[in-house]
Scaffold this active site. Sequence first.
Site, short mmCIF file in Angstrom:
data_model
loop_
_atom_site.label_atom_id
_atom_site.label_comp_id
_atom_site.label_asym_id
_atom_site.label_seq_id
_atom_site.Cartn_x
_atom_site.Cartn_y
_atom_site.Cartn_z
N LYS A 1 -11.71 2.81 7.82
CA LYS A 1 -12.32 1.82 6.94
C LYS A 1 -13.24 0.89 7.76
O LYS A 1 -14.27 1.34 8.23
CB LYS A 1 -11.23 1.02 6.20
CG LYS A 1 -10.58 1.78 5.05
CD LYS A 1 -9.52 2.73 5.50
CE LYS A 1 -8.65 3.22 4.38
NZ LYS A 1 -7.65 4.19 4.85
N ARG B 1 -5.43 3.90 -9.75
CA ARG B 1 -4.53 2.99 -9.03
C ARG B 1 -3.73 2.28 -10.11
O ARG B 1 -4.04 1.20 -10.56
CB ARG B 1 -5.31 1.97 -8.18
CG ARG B 1 -5.99 2.57 -6.96
CD ARG B 1 -5.10 2.76 -5.74
NE ARG B 1 -4.44 4.03 -5.64
CZ ARG B 1 -4.16 4.65 -4.48
NH1 ARG B 1 -4.54 4.14 -3.33
NH2 ARG B 1 -3.49 5.77 -4.47
N ASP C 1 -1.36 -5.20 8.44
CA ASP C 1 -2.03 -3.94 8.13
C ASP C 1 -3.50 -4.34 8.12
O ASP C 1 -4.02 -4.83 7.12
CB ASP C 1 -1.59 -3.40 6.77
CG ASP C 1 -2.43 -2.21 6.34
OD1 ASP C 1 -3.41 -1.88 7.04
OD2 ASP C 1 -2.12 -1.60 5.30
N PHE D 1 0.86 -1.17 0.00
CA PHE D 1 0.00 0.00 0.00
C PHE D 1 0.91 1.23 0.00
O PHE D 1 2.01 1.19 0.56
CB PHE D 1 -0.99 0.03 1.18
CG PHE D 1 -1.91 1.20 1.04
CD1 PHE D 1 -2.86 1.22 0.03
CD2 PHE D 1 -1.77 2.32 1.84
CE1 PHE D 1 -3.66 2.34 -0.16
CE2 PHE D 1 -2.57 3.44 1.65
CZ PHE D 1 -3.52 3.45 0.65
N1 F0G Z 1 -3.28 0.62 4.68
C1 F0G Z 1 -4.20 0.45 3.73
C2 F0G Z 1 -4.41 -0.90 3.14
C3 F0G Z 1 -4.97 1.54 3.30
O1 F0G Z 1 -5.87 1.36 2.35
C4 F0G Z 1 -4.74 2.82 3.88
C5 F0G Z 1 -5.48 3.98 3.44
C6 F0G Z 1 -3.76 2.94 4.87
C7 F0G Z 1 -3.06 1.81 5.24
C8 F0G Z 1 -3.43 4.26 5.50
O2 F0G Z 1 -4.39 4.64 6.40
O3 F0G Z 1 -5.34 6.74 5.43
O4 F0G Z 1 -5.72 6.10 7.81
O5 F0G Z 1 -3.51 6.86 7.09
N2 F0G Z 1 -6.14 3.99 2.38
C9 F0G Z 1 -6.99 5.04 1.88
C10 F0G Z 1 -7.60 4.61 0.59
C11 F0G Z 1 -6.35 6.38 1.82
O6 F0G Z 1 -8.30 5.44 -0.03
O7 F0G Z 1 -7.45 3.46 0.19
P1 F0G Z 1 -4.76 6.18 6.69
#
Ligand code: F0G
Length: 459
Positions: A259, A383, A216, A125
């Site tokens: 999420k 993406r 994660d 990620f």
């Molecule tokens: N890990 C994953 C798998 C994520 O999808 C995200 C964030 C994070 C870590 C980081 O977390 O935003 O709270 O600092 N994903 C968002 C998205 C930004 O739109 O997929 P965060």
Amino acid sequence: MTKRTIAEPYKIKAVEPIKVTTPEYRAKCMAEAGYNTFLLRSEDVTIDLLTDSGTTAMSDRQWAGMMLGDEAYAGSRNFYHLEQAINEIYGFKYVVPTHQGRAAEHITSQLRIQPGQYVPMNMYFTTTREHVERAGGIFFDCIIDEAHDTSSKHPFKGNVDIAKLDRLVAEKGAEAIAYLSIAPCVNMAGGQPFSMANLREVSAWGERYGIPIIFDATRALENCYFIQQREEGYADRSIREIFKELMSYGEGCTMSSKKDNLVNIGGFLATNNDEFFLRAKEMVVVFEGLHTYGGMSGRDMEALARGIEEMVEDAHIASRVRQVEYLGQRLIDAGVPIVEPVGGHAVFIDARGFLPDMPQDHFPAQTLAAALYVDSGVRSMERGIVSAGRDPETGEHRHPKLELVRLTIPRRVYTNLHMDVVAESCEALLQQRDSIAGLKMVYEPEKLRFFQARFEPLA
Ligand code: F0G
């Protein structure tokens, strides 16, 4: 009989009106935003599928909890409620709250990686890899090859390829590996889950070499739904039980609560490791705040504790994932190329399949996301090559196999009629795809460029 409809396990108590705009207005907005959907104003968006992050509708119970915020600097009662919810549902002993997921990743990477060590991940990620690299770590992709193949229908594309881990150990030695960063429902692979059987193998592999798993855990709940639906032996187990088992294979996790956890802001680091906890508590006060709030207000921690309790209800997660499936099926029926099987939080359009003649250096997914917004006011996210960034060693664009547009569904926010509007817009664009020209990048930030990069049309 076909699967019966499951209605949303809630009714709507408050509504937020959305603005309806014209294509001409949206074309102007998109140009002003440099053809980057991150730079649009939310007010100009009709259906916002940019992300499922922080976009959740909270329940009445969570809103009621907001009034019970204990805003003391130290020892807020809401922290203890949060800690208890994580102890019970995640099964980890220690909790360090952070303002969101990447802050927990920052602390973990800094404390757990020696410069030059490898961090195997099932794909990557963006922020997680950035923090690993900032700490001097080296990202190593250990996901199965099927995850990089949009045509593979493997039910658990998030699985780890143990042979890849074996090769890394054979070449570099076990002490060159800091920890295994394993993500359920892999975001960049299309929200694809791993199986419990695979996780069990990964955990046994790690134990053999003394390498822990730090999840994660951002979308672990959605992964549990797929295990319940697809894996032998889990059909009769509750989501809560499956979730607890899944987490039991980790030494700890970082979490973006925006999420699965059903809140608009928040995150945490949780672990069973005494030493790591102690050092994380020392570090959080430098970057986030005292270890009993870590960047969150008391009321936010209360909403989060309640969100964690609500998320493990079977009816909630079934309704959530089935709405994503609904949109996916509509697109499949319309002939739009998407990543299959459909993932847990989003439908990913395969931009290479959608725009087969466009070279990757013309940013097909970025282009398609911009066109979708102009067509219908639906906001999505690139993406692909823009998100992948540049190789830190060569400075060249990374050319990921996956060039995708993500249609991400917020939790408990939109109805299936909204999904129909999205599907019809994608179908309309497919019919006129020959008239879609690519983009060139005219501004490129050094880090996480996809957030702020600007583009201009090529033609
Ligand atoms: N890990 C994953 C798998 C994520 O999808 C995200 C964030 C994070 C870590 C980081 O977390 O935003 O709270 O600092 N994903 C968002 C998205 C930004 O739109 O997929 P965060």
